[in-house]
Write an enzyme that holds these catalytic residues in place. Structure first.
Site, PDB file in Angstrom:
ATOM      1  N   GLU A 203       0.807  -1.223   0.000  1.00  0.00           N
ATOM      2  CA  GLU A 203       0.000   0.000   0.000  1.00  0.00           C
ATOM      3  C   GLU A 203       0.845   1.281   0.000  1.00  0.00           C
ATOM      4  O   GLU A 203       0.744   2.107   0.919  1.00  0.00           O
ATOM      5  CB  GLU A 203      -0.990  -0.014   1.165  1.00  0.00           C
ATOM      6  N   GLU A 310      -5.579  -7.674  -0.964  1.00  0.00           N
ATOM      7  CA  GLU A 310      -6.321  -7.546   0.298  1.00  0.00           C
ATOM      8  C   GLU A 310      -7.771  -7.222  -0.016  1.00  0.00           C
ATOM      9  O   GLU A 310      -8.074  -6.458  -0.938  1.00  0.00           O
ATOM     10  CB  GLU A 310      -5.750  -6.424   1.186  1.00  0.00           C
TER      11      GLU A 310
END
Length: 479
Positions: A203, A310
């Site tokens: 991320e 995710e």
């Protein structure tokens, strides 16, 4: 107790081959298409507050616990925590569900100290190697995920960030250290087919959008000089939702999967139904699919594989919401199958918010930290799964001032209100609460500390059965 699917007689050593990218597919050495069905091992080598129960970021709570426990008890606690969180019974259980891959997040601090940069520690490699080996024995591939980097790659707690600033993108020193670490990881695992590939940065959130692509290109060259076989799983910018920076290249990087994160809003907010309205927007299966299509547009346009690194709902204390959250998850999994996407559900094990397995409610560990868990919930200290309802008397006046004085203020990455929440709830209130959390451990003996950490072992944990059965049925139906 382990059921018949998990008995030692069923444990086998599986021969796994290297995976590679072929057009829009991941394939094995026979050329067969592989669709990865996995989970994330969140909270293990990269601890997170909602997974383990503490407030704030990992480095701070570790520093406070060392002060309260002393070195011997501190080491006893974390040795047991890290040894017990993922072990043979966990791997056997995951294999019994049909899970074929595990994304393993890790914090750079297991491999390197800030006070001694570029001096790598064997302990981190040995621990990671142990998990890869254990999972591989059960036919499960590992995806190695550097979840927290020196300088922090995003603005939140899961990059072990005590602030709201991602300095990684501003300092070549931090970038040099990450390249150095990945060169060492590639050297260590280059001949290991039970590793599906490398997920170099979780991320990323480069506010300028100008640094991420040149850094990825530099990192790719460094890794490929050592290891040309393993797949690179590259997260997009802005928490793996923005892939516009990659359009500056004429072609995608070779043997690379670009990975999207696909949390659906009704599953991670205080929504009361699905299908239904959440924050003024109507969500049903079609809306969830449109979000998925938007987030994976780059992969579909460039003809590269899709891996959702995710996703997944949280499960609140309101058990009446479980049914719609599971329906949302079922819809997402069906959408991924229809579009040929691989996936890794977040997450495997925690204290009860999101995991397939969770610590028992009556465990000594949870009883010890219960008062601080209640305070965290009341003050909304955790960003993930927390609510600001108990601190609106603080936030409303701040919001009013910003609306009056700075109406156009929209800081990266998510705008004004999330920015204020980070500063007030997740940093300002978390700091003193972390002190109180650590006080709960003051003076524990090494045996006491080890016993508390044992709550995260498989045999001490509880299965979230409806979630597990949903995954088992979905994976079985796709075979």
């Amino acid at each position: 107790m382990l059921d018949d699917r998990l008995t030692p007689e069923r444990i086998t050593v599986n021969d796994l081959t290297f995976l590679t990218v072929r057009d829009s597919d991941i394939v094995d050495e026979t050329g067969s298409v592989v669709r990865l069905s996995g989970v994330g091992l969140g909270g293990w080598m990269n601890m997170e507050n909602f997974i383990s129960g503490y407030p704030g970021n990992e480095e701070r709570i570790r520093r406070l616990l060392l002060d309260r426990l002393g070195r011997e008890a501190y080491d006893a606690f974390f040795d047991e925590y890290l040894d017990g969180f993922i072990d043979e019974p966990d791997a056997s259980f995951l294999a019994s569900i049909g899970i074929d891959s595990v994304r393993i997040p890790f914090n750079y601090r297991h491999f390197e100290d800030d006070a001694r940069p570029f001096r790598l520690r064997e302990e981190g490699f040995a621990r990671l190697d142990r998990a890869v080996t254990t999972l591989g024995r059960h036919g499960i591939r590992s995806i190695l995920d550097l979840h927290a980097v020196p300088g922090r790659q995003n603005q939140h707690w899961h990059s072990d960030n005590p602030t709201h600033v991602a300095e990684f993108w501003n300092h070549p020193h931090f970038q040099d250290r990450v390249v150095h670490l990945w060169e060492a990881i590639a050297e260590r695992f280059k001949d290991r087919p039970e590793v599906a590939g490398y997920n170099p940065i979780n991320e990323p959130a480069d506010p300028s959008g100008d640094v991420i692509l040149p850094f990825y290109e530099r990192l790719e060259k460094a890794i490929r000089a050592i290891d040309h076989r393993h797949i690179l799983f590259l997260d997009g910018n802005k928490y793996s939702t923005d892939f516009s920076a990659f359009d500056r290249r004429s072609d995608p990087l070779p043997n690379t999967v670009y990975t999207a994160h696909d949390y659906a809003l009704p599953g991670i907010t205080s929504a009361s139904e699905y299908p239904g309205w959440t924050r003024g927007e109507y969500f049903d299966r079609a809306a969830v699919e449109q979000t998925f299509l938007r987030r994976t547009e780059y992969m579909r346009r460039t003809g590269t594989p899709i891996w959702i690194g995710e996703f997944g709902p949280v499960y609140t204390a309101d058990r009446t919401q479980d049914a719609f959250r599971l329906q949302l998850l079922r819809d997402q999994l069906d959408i991924y199958r229809e579009h040929g996407a691989s996936w890794a559900l977040w997450t495997y094990k925690d204290i009860g918010l999101q995991g397939l397995m969770h610590v028992r409610e009556d465990s000594e560990y949870l009883q010890t930290i219960r008062p601080e868990l209640e305070t965290k919930a009341r003050l909304g200290v955790d960003s993930w799964g927390g609510s600001d309802a108990g601190v609106r008397d603080i936030l409303d006046p701040i919001d009013a001032v910003f609306a009056r004085e700075f109406p156009d203020f929209a800081p990266y990455p998510w705008g004004r209100q999330p920015h204020v929440a980070v500063l007030v709830r997740h940093i300002l209130l978390a700091e003193p609460l972390a002190e109180r959390f650590a006080d709960r451990f003051r003076g524990l003996s090494p045996d006491d500390a080890r016993r508390l950490a044992g709550a995260f072992r498989f045999g001490s944990s509880v299965e979230r059965t409806p979630l597990v059965e949903l995954l088992r049925e979905h994976i079985a139906a796709g075979r």
